[in-house]
Design an enzyme around this catalytic site. Structure first.
Site, PDB file in Angstrom:
ATOM      1  N   ARG A 122     111.404  47.573 124.558  1.00  0.00           N
ATOM      2  CA  ARG A 122     111.509  49.001 124.222  1.00  0.00           C
ATOM      3  C   ARG A 122     112.931  49.391 123.803  1.00  0.00           C
ATOM      4  O   ARG A 122     113.408  50.489 124.091  1.00  0.00           O
ATOM      5  CB  ARG A 122     111.072  49.888 125.408  1.00  0.00           C
ATOM      6  CG  ARG A 122     109.653  49.667 125.849  1.00  0.00           C
ATOM      7  CD  ARG A 122     108.615  50.087 124.814  1.00  0.00           C
ATOM      8  NE  ARG A 122     107.299  49.688 125.260  1.00  0.00           N
ATOM      9  CZ  ARG A 122     106.716  48.517 124.928  1.00  0.00           C
ATOM     10  NH1 ARG A 122     107.308  47.666 124.099  1.00  0.00           N
ATOM     11  NH2 ARG A 122     105.532  48.197 125.394  1.00  0.00           N
ATOM     12  N   SER A 154     103.288  55.853 128.783  1.00  0.00           N
ATOM     13  CA  SER A 154     103.824  55.310 130.040  1.00  0.00           C
ATOM     14  C   SER A 154     105.135  56.013 130.364  1.00  0.00           C
ATOM     15  O   SER A 154     106.050  56.022 129.541  1.00  0.00           O
ATOM     16  CB  SER A 154     104.117  53.812 129.906  1.00  0.00           C
ATOM     17  OG  SER A 154     102.931  53.131 129.644  1.00  0.00           O
ATOM     18  N   GLU A 197     110.735  55.382 130.407  1.00  0.00           N
ATOM     19  CA  GLU A 197     110.553  54.961 129.021  1.00  0.00           C
ATOM     20  C   GLU A 197     110.612  56.205 128.133  1.00  0.00           C
ATOM     21  O   GLU A 197     111.163  56.172 127.039  1.00  0.00           O
ATOM     22  CB  GLU A 197     109.196  54.256 128.871  1.00  0.00           C
ATOM     23  CG  GLU A 197     108.943  53.776 127.454  1.00  0.00           C
ATOM     24  CD  GLU A 197     107.729  52.855 127.356  1.00  0.00           C
ATOM     25  OE1 GLU A 197     107.489  52.055 128.287  1.00  0.00           O
ATOM     26  OE2 GLU A 197     107.026  52.955 126.343  1.00  0.00           O
TER      27      GLU A 197
HETATM   28  C1  LIG Z   1      98.985  58.486 124.957  1.00  0.00           C
HETATM   29  C2  LIG Z   1     100.198  57.667 124.608  1.00  0.00           C
HETATM   30  C3  LIG Z   1     100.116  56.273 124.613  1.00  0.00           C
HETATM   31  C4  LIG Z   1     101.239  55.489 124.303  1.00  0.00           C
HETATM   32  N1  LIG Z   1     101.120  54.126 124.310  1.00  0.00           N
HETATM   33  C5  LIG Z   1     102.186  53.373 123.975  1.00  0.00           C
HETATM   34  C6  LIG Z   1     102.076  51.945 123.937  1.00  0.00           C
HETATM   35  O1  LIG Z   1     101.021  51.367 124.170  1.00  0.00           O
HETATM   36  N2  LIG Z   1     103.185  51.234 123.620  1.00  0.00           N
HETATM   37  C7  LIG Z   1     104.377  51.835 123.317  1.00  0.00           C
HETATM   38  O2  LIG Z   1     105.345  51.125 123.012  1.00  0.00           O
HETATM   39  N3  LIG Z   1     104.514  53.177 123.350  1.00  0.00           N
HETATM   40  C8  LIG Z   1     103.452  53.956 123.653  1.00  0.00           C
HETATM   41  N4  LIG Z   1     103.585  55.320 123.686  1.00  0.00           N
HETATM   42  C9  LIG Z   1     104.906  55.934 123.446  1.00  0.00           C
HETATM   43  C10 LIG Z   1     105.186  56.314 121.974  1.00  0.00           C
HETATM   44  O3  LIG Z   1     103.984  56.475 121.255  1.00  0.00           O
HETATM   45  C11 LIG Z   1     106.062  55.259 121.298  1.00  0.00           C
HETATM   46  O4  LIG Z   1     107.303  55.130 121.961  1.00  0.00           O
HETATM   47  C12 LIG Z   1     106.327  55.594 119.827  1.00  0.00           C
HETATM   48  O5  LIG Z   1     106.922  54.487 119.211  1.00  0.00           O
HETATM   49  C13 LIG Z   1     107.240  56.803 119.627  1.00  0.00           C
HETATM   50  O6  LIG Z   1     107.210  57.174 118.270  1.00  0.00           O
HETATM   51  P1  LIG Z   1     107.441  58.674 117.829  1.00  0.00           P
HETATM   52  O7  LIG Z   1     107.402  58.742 116.348  1.00  0.00           O
HETATM   53  O8  LIG Z   1     106.505  59.576 118.533  1.00  0.00           O
HETATM   54  O9  LIG Z   1     108.917  58.898 118.339  1.00  0.00           O
HETATM   55  P2  LIG Z   1     109.545  60.216 118.992  1.00  0.00           P
HETATM   56  O10 LIG Z   1     108.926  60.449 120.321  1.00  0.00           O
HETATM   57  O11 LIG Z   1     109.504  61.325 118.021  1.00  0.00           O
HETATM   58  O12 LIG Z   1     111.035  59.721 119.197  1.00  0.00           O
HETATM   59  C14 LIG Z   1     111.339  58.684 120.098  1.00  0.00           C
HETATM   60  C15 LIG Z   1     112.793  58.257 119.861  1.00  0.00           C
HETATM   61  O13 LIG Z   1     112.874  57.659 118.572  1.00  0.00           O
HETATM   62  C16 LIG Z   1     113.891  58.294 117.806  1.00  0.00           C
HETATM   63  N5  LIG Z   1     113.468  58.271 116.392  1.00  0.00           N
HETATM   64  C17 LIG Z   1     112.270  58.661 115.883  1.00  0.00           C
HETATM   65  N6  LIG Z   1     112.267  58.491 114.540  1.00  0.00           N
HETATM   66  C18 LIG Z   1     113.481  57.994 114.209  1.00  0.00           C
HETATM   67  C19 LIG Z   1     114.102  57.621 112.962  1.00  0.00           C
HETATM   68  N7  LIG Z   1     113.464  57.749 111.785  1.00  0.00           N
HETATM   69  N8  LIG Z   1     115.369  57.147 112.996  1.00  0.00           N
HETATM   70  C20 LIG Z   1     116.039  57.030 114.182  1.00  0.00           C
HETATM   71  N9  LIG Z   1     115.520  57.372 115.371  1.00  0.00           N
HETATM   72  C21 LIG Z   1     114.243  57.843 115.385  1.00  0.00           C
HETATM   73  C22 LIG Z   1     113.984  59.709 118.354  1.00  0.00           C
HETATM   74  O14 LIG Z   1     115.248  60.301 118.111  1.00  0.00           O
HETATM   75  C23 LIG Z   1     113.744  59.454 119.849  1.00  0.00           C
HETATM   76  O15 LIG Z   1     114.932  59.106 120.507  1.00  0.00           O
HETATM   77  C24 LIG Z   1     102.467  56.127 123.985  1.00  0.00           C
HETATM   78  C25 LIG Z   1     102.545  57.529 123.956  1.00  0.00           C
HETATM   79  C26 LIG Z   1     101.423  58.291 124.253  1.00  0.00           C
HETATM   80  C27 LIG Z   1     101.531  59.791 124.202  1.00  0.00           C
END
Ligand SMILES: Cc1cc2nc3c(=O)[nH]c(=O)nc-3n(C[C@H](O)[C@H](O)[C@H](O)COP(=O)(O)OP(=O)(O)OC[C@H]3O[C@@H](n4cnc5c(N)ncnc54)[C@H](O)[C@@H]3O)c2cc1C
Length: 286
Positions: free
Chosen positions: A159, A209, A279
């Site tokens: 992560r 998570s 996380e």
């Molecule tokens: C129901 C549910 C299930 C999930 N299951 C999983 C799973 O199985 N495995 C897993 O790994 N995660 C899981 N997640 C967590 C999440 O989906 C992941 O961490 C995902 O990769 C986050 O992406 P996001 O676009 O929503 O990022 P955001 O939440 O919008 O941002 C997360 C971080 O990334 C940074 N960021 C986003 N875009 C950029 C960019 N273009 N450049 C630089 N920094 C950036 C943001 O500044 C922030 O610090 C889950 C979440 C939920 C709600």
């Protein structure tokens, strides 16, 4: 920000921008740097706990910067593309390797930033290269502002990625995939979808998570063994279905979630001597 996070929690951002081109992203970053405005980038907001007081400064959403293209077995995706769109596109084109990611509710930028993973796969396994911006004025105003980052330069860990340590703005990534039967890819995606929906509270607002997996343990099991299944503070609750998730059961504030996180951390530390690290990322004014 409650409209832009999977927790459905968070106060207002002072400024919210939706750039749709690389030039607009660069202009926004230069504006923020010139005027000393704090900024942050948000993808789908599925890993964020935004404070009730909101976010000071500029939020740059990547939602409108979303494009997918294919060249043989390589797919290029802009940061604002959702993982679901990327995985469906790969499946339709008979390209395998991303099935593990199809149920992760984030953007490509967030997934690369987090090295998202599930069911034995991680973004690092399929990532070929990325493009990024180094958000400092000298770099953004130079003739070639775009950094080309090779797979090994992403410094991927559990992560984590170089995007966290270097503060780069992720623009796009290319994924290297294998040719396979589209029906077989679809079947695998559906199987993982079923596994996810049977074990995780996918029908409730959450941030996925809450904690990283502590070495040698499972966070959900430790929380369950502390008797915290269903435990709530305000509108935030340890999911009955999966103790690794904190859900917003209705009207939860960021403070409710944050207080529940602290309570869980303290309880697990006292009972098992294990430190739980989040996380999900707390952002905004706390
Ligand atoms: C129901 C549910 C299930 C999930 N299951 C999983 C799973 O199985 N495995 C897993 O790994 N995660 C899981 N997640 C967590 C999440 O989906 C992941 O961490 C995902 O990769 C986050 O992406 P996001 O676009 O929503 O990022 P955001 O939440 O919008 O941002 C997360 C971080 O990334 C940074 N960021 C986003 N875009 C950029 C960019 N273009 N450049 C630089 N920094 C950036 C943001 O500044 C922030 O610090 C889950 C979440 C939920 C709600």
């Amino acid at each position: 920000m409650h409209l832009h996070t999977s927790y459905e929690i968070g106060g207002p951002a002072q400024l919210y921008a939706l750039p749709s081109s690389q030039a607009e992203i660069i202009r926004l970053l230069l504006f923020a740097l010139e005027h000393n405005v704090p900024w942050m980038v948000v993808g789908k907001g599925s890993n964020l706990l935004v404070s009730d007081d909101g976010i000071l400064g500029l939020v740059i959403s990547t939602d409108a910067y979303a494009k997918l293209t294919k060249d043989e077995n390589y797919i290029s995706a802009f940061c604002g593309v959702s993982l679901k769109e990327l995985c469906d596109f790969a499946q339709e084109n008979g390209l395998s390797g991303l099935e593990f990611a199809s149920g992760i509710p984030g953007s490509v930028g967030g997934a690369v930033f987090m090295n998202a993973g599930a069911y034995g796969g991680e973004i690092k396994d399929v990532l070929y290269c990325s493009k990024a911006l180094h958000p400092v004025a000298e770099s953004l105003t130079s003739a070639n502002p775009v950094l080309h980052i090779k797979a090994e330069e992403h410094d991927f860990g559990y992560r984590s990625s170089a995007f966290q340590s270097k503060g780069w703005f992720h623009l796009s990534s290319v994924f290297k995939l294998e040719y396979a039967d589209p029906d077989a890819i679809k079947a695998k995606m559906e199987d993982l979808h079923e596994q996810r929906w049977s074990k995780q509270p996918m029908d409730c607002p959450s941030g996925g998570s809450t904690f990283k997996r502590p070495e040698g343990y499972f966070a959900g099991k430790l929380i369950q063994d502390c008797g915290l299944r269903g435990y709530s503070i305000g509108g935030a609750q340890v999911s009955e279905k999966h103790c690794g998730f904190i859900i917003n059961k209705g009207g939860a504030t960021a403070k409710d979630v944050s207080d529940l996180i602290k309570h869980i951390q303290d309880t697990v530390l006292e009972r098992f001597g294990v430190e739980l690290h989040t996380e999900i990322r707390k952002v905004g004014r706390w």
